[in-house]
Every structure is written in structure tokens, then in C-alpha cells.
Design a protein around this motif. Sequence first.
Motif, PDB file in Angstrom:
ATOM      1  N   LEU A 147       0.836  -1.317  -0.175  1.00 26.55           N
ATOM      2  CA  LEU A 147       0.070  -0.010   0.174  1.00 26.55           C
ATOM      3  C   LEU A 147       0.721   1.233  -0.210  1.00 26.55           C
ATOM      4  O   LEU A 147       0.488   2.169  -0.428  1.00 26.55           O
ATOM      5  CB  LEU A 147      -0.912   0.047   1.329  1.00 26.55           C
ATOM      6  N   ILE A 197       0.718   3.867  -3.078  1.00 29.45           N
ATOM      7  CA  ILE A 197       0.068   5.279  -2.922  1.00 29.45           C
ATOM      8  C   ILE A 197       1.145   6.231  -3.056  1.00 29.45           C
ATOM      9  O   ILE A 197       0.728   7.448  -3.505  1.00 29.45           O
ATOM     10  CB  ILE A 197      -0.680   5.281  -1.504  1.00 29.45           C
ATOM     11  N   LEU A 234      -8.281  -6.016  -0.475  1.00 25.61           N
ATOM     12  CA  LEU A 234      -6.911  -6.641  -0.638  1.00 25.61           C
ATOM     13  C   LEU A 234      -6.293  -7.862  -1.319  1.00 25.61           C
ATOM     14  O   LEU A 234      -5.888  -7.937  -2.201  1.00 25.61           O
ATOM     15  CB  LEU A 234      -6.064  -6.263   0.657  1.00 25.61           C
ATOM     16  N   TYR A 278      -6.534   0.804  -6.076  1.00 27.63           N
ATOM     17  CA  TYR A 278      -5.624   1.521  -4.982  1.00 27.63           C
ATOM     18  C   TYR A 278      -5.967   2.757  -4.366  1.00 27.63           C
ATOM     19  O   TYR A 278      -5.998   2.987  -3.195  1.00 27.63           O
ATOM     20  CB  TYR A 278      -4.172   2.086  -5.390  1.00 27.63           C
ATOM     21  N   VAL A 315      -8.888   1.239  -2.057  1.00 28.41           N
ATOM     22  CA  VAL A 315      -8.078   0.614  -0.952  1.00 28.41           C
ATOM     23  C   VAL A 315      -7.556   1.630  -0.046  1.00 28.41           C
ATOM     24  O   VAL A 315      -7.470   1.708   1.247  1.00 28.41           O
ATOM     25  CB  VAL A 315      -6.999  -0.306  -1.270  1.00 28.41           C
ATOM     26  N   ALA A 316      -6.912   2.853  -0.600  1.00 24.51           N
ATOM     27  CA  ALA A 316      -6.271   3.981   0.219  1.00 24.51           C
ATOM     28  C   ALA A 316      -7.204   4.474   1.453  1.00 24.51           C
ATOM     29  O   ALA A 316      -6.768   4.732   2.366  1.00 24.51           O
ATOM     30  CB  ALA A 316      -6.000   5.174  -0.672  1.00 24.51           C
ATOM     31  N   LEU A 369      -1.969  -1.107   8.441  1.00 27.42           N
ATOM     32  CA  LEU A 369      -2.490  -0.937   7.074  1.00 27.42           C
ATOM     33  C   LEU A 369      -2.645   0.621   6.716  1.00 27.42           C
ATOM     34  O   LEU A 369      -2.193   1.264   5.941  1.00 27.42           O
ATOM     35  CB  LEU A 369      -3.770  -1.565   6.813  1.00 27.42           C
ATOM     36  N   ILE A 400      -0.467   3.350   4.548  1.00 29.99           N
ATOM     37  CA  ILE A 400      -1.108   4.331   3.727  1.00 29.99           C
ATOM     38  C   ILE A 400      -0.990   5.775   3.927  1.00 29.99           C
ATOM     39  O   ILE A 400      -0.543   6.405   2.976  1.00 29.99           O
ATOM     40  CB  ILE A 400      -2.843   4.026   3.845  1.00 29.99           C
TER      41      ILE A 400
END
Length: 311
Positions: A48, A52, A108, A128, A131-132, A174, A178
Motif C-alpha cells: 500500500l 500510494i 486487498l 488503490y 483501498v487507500a 495498514l 497508507i
Amino acid sequence: MGALIDVILPVFLVIGFGYVAVWRGLFSDDAVEGLMAFTQKFAIPCLLFRAISTLDLGQTFDAELLSIFYTGATASFVVAMLGARFLFARPWTDSVAIGFCCLFSNSLLLGLPITERAYGADALAANYAIVAIHAPYCYLLGITAMELARASGAGLGLADMLGKIARAIFANSLILGILAGFAVNLGQIPMPGPLIDAIDLMIRAALPAALFGLGGVLYRYRPEGDLRTIAFTTAVALVLHPSIVWVLGRAADLSDPALRSALITGAMPPGINAYIFANMYGVGRRVAATTVLFGTAFAIFTTAAWISILP
């Protein structure tokens, strides 16, 4: 349909290998715990962070895409929570945990590899973006709802409740990965080549190891009791969320790549975080655990169906 199964079946086969390895005693519970700790605390946060830190934030963070996906996620959370409360007479704390199963899709461990196999690595930018903010948003909503449900009978003050929410969110590795990725991206911080290479080595291990470990974790989840509640929760997670994304995405004329990422991510079953959340509060654990197992099994077929209608 055969081509679609070819796309998603390898992902589920790796999960199956992990399941069988633990079932047959070839891989111990302690080894599974270690593998999942490695992937969730180190390898996936590295993935991640790297993704990012290199994203073109102006191009990737499409407000319309995110609003559509999270409208579906939030609606599914509310429907599952209210259904658990009023259809199945579960306590409010159990109901929040059950709703969380339909909020936190497995973006994920399943969403990324399935999207990549279906459309290639270049198709993951929108994944992404989702997910961010996935873990921060879902934990913020879930923890806030749970603390409100608990505070209603415990007299917990606002300051204490906000402190609990903040501690739970910022203790998540996680989220830390990020945030570090955003810091490097927005601060335009240069990274040494050897460090990038080391992170890339971690990344290559992340998804295969996590999928194998997920299979081992799922072996523990024996189907037992509450089958009506579990069936309802599974249907909300696998059908309602992607349906809302599909309807809103088509109405908004979302681009094909964005719609693919949003719908596939929304169509994923509840992830391990659904059980972790329930276990953290000691409520709704049996429903959460079995929904993860059933949802992952049924997702083989529902994901193929959703991919078949995507442009």
C-alpha cells in the motif's frame, strides 16, 4: 464463463492450498498466525505504501468513483445491521459486527489479484484509490457505531469514546502504511534505490502469502448455527453492494476502468478484518467467521457473474 473461471480460479486455488495444508496438518496454526502477521503487518502495508507513494493523486482519486463505491458499502452496512437487529433480533452490538461484514469487503487479498488477472496490472490504479481510504473509512464507521452501541448502556463520555476510536484506527498497520505513502507522495520525498528494491521484494511476497494464509485461517471457521443470519449477510455482501455500485456507476457514466475496479472490489466477500472486528469486541464472532467462509466460497461464482456483465 470458462475464460472467467480461468481468471479467478487460480486465486481461489491458492486459498484452497492453504486450507488443505492446515487441514492435513502440513502447516500449523502457529505458522498460519506468523504468515498472516507477516502479510498484514509488514508485506501488505509495504504494498500500500509503494502504490500510494507513486500514484498520480490528481488523476486517480476520482471523487465520483469513491462516492459511488462507499455509498454502496455504507448502504450495505446499514441494511445488514438493521436486518440483524430487526429481522433476527440480535443485540445492537452483534448487529454492528454483522453490518461490518458487509462493509469491509476483501479489497486487498481478493480484489487486487482478481482485478489484476482480469484486466492487467495497469487496471489497479482505481483499486488503490479505493483501498487507500478503505481501512480508515470502514474502521472509523464501524468503531464509531460499535462505541455508540456500547456507550448507550455504559454511560461512556464523548472524550473517552473519541479516544478509543482514534487508538483503534491508528494502531492499524495498514493505515500506517497508507499514511506513510501519502506523506512521501505529497511531500515529494525522494527514496533511495536500495530501499525501493527492498520494499519491492516485500511486495512480491504479499499477495501470494496472504492468499495462502487466508486459506489456513478459513479452515478454523466451521459452519455452525445462525444459518439464516449468515445467508442474509452473505447475500448483502455479494449481491447488494455490487448492485448499488453497478446502478450508480452506470447512471453516472463512470469510465470502464473505474467501474470495473469499483464493482469487483464491491463484489468481494467479507475479509478477515470482519472477523477481527467482531473478535476485538467479542460479539457476533460466529456469524462473522462463518460469513467469511461462506462468502469466500460463493464468491467464486458471483464474481464470475459480475465480471461477465462488465464492459
